[in-house]
Design a protein around this motif. Structure first.
Motif: not given
Length: 131
Positions: A31-50
């Motif tokens: 769960v901790q590893e998956e939360r870290g991965w989700l945080s990375f994915l959310r950040g990448w989505c923001v970058h691509v949206a920008d």
């Protein structure tokens, strides 16, 4: 086999004797590893949206300059054939924007799937916490 070794190492390091404790600890780690991965994915989505917003702005400016050559002449010295350059540039940036928009859609799908996976893992942790 590698996961079993990792579980045994977790159990040894935590001085746990119960199999359910080992499994709970393993799921909590997942769960901790998956939360870290989700945080990375959310950040990448923001970058691509920008990036998509930026490309849309570039396209709008190029289209405006292409349709109003007087404005373009104020910005740059135009030569004959530069209208073709504007058209090519617009097509180029539109292709990039379309690619980035598709990438954003795929990232968002992947993010939703990862969130569902995290929910399942958290359910397993809850089950082992009850035991």
């Amino acid at each position: 086999m590698e996961n079993l070794v990792m579980l045994l190492e977790l159990a040894y390091s935590a001085a746990l004797a119960s199999v359910s404790d080992v499994m709970r600890l393993a799921f909590q780690r997942e769960v901790q590893e998956e939360r870290g991965w989700l945080s990375f994915l959310r950040g990448w989505c923001v970058h691509v949206a920008d990036r998509v917003v930026y490309l849309n702005t570039v396209i709008e400016e190029l289209e405006y300059c292409s349709s109003n050559l007087f404005v373009a002449q104020l910005l740059v010295a135009l030569r004959s054939g530069d209208d073709v350059v504007f058209a090519d540039s617009i097509m180029y940036f539109k292709a990039i924007r379309d690619f980035e928009a598709e990438k954003l859609e795929n990232l968002q799908l992947f993010l939703r799937a990862s969130e569902m996976q995290l929910t399942r893992r958290m359910q397993f942790v809850a089950r082992f916490n009850i035991i």
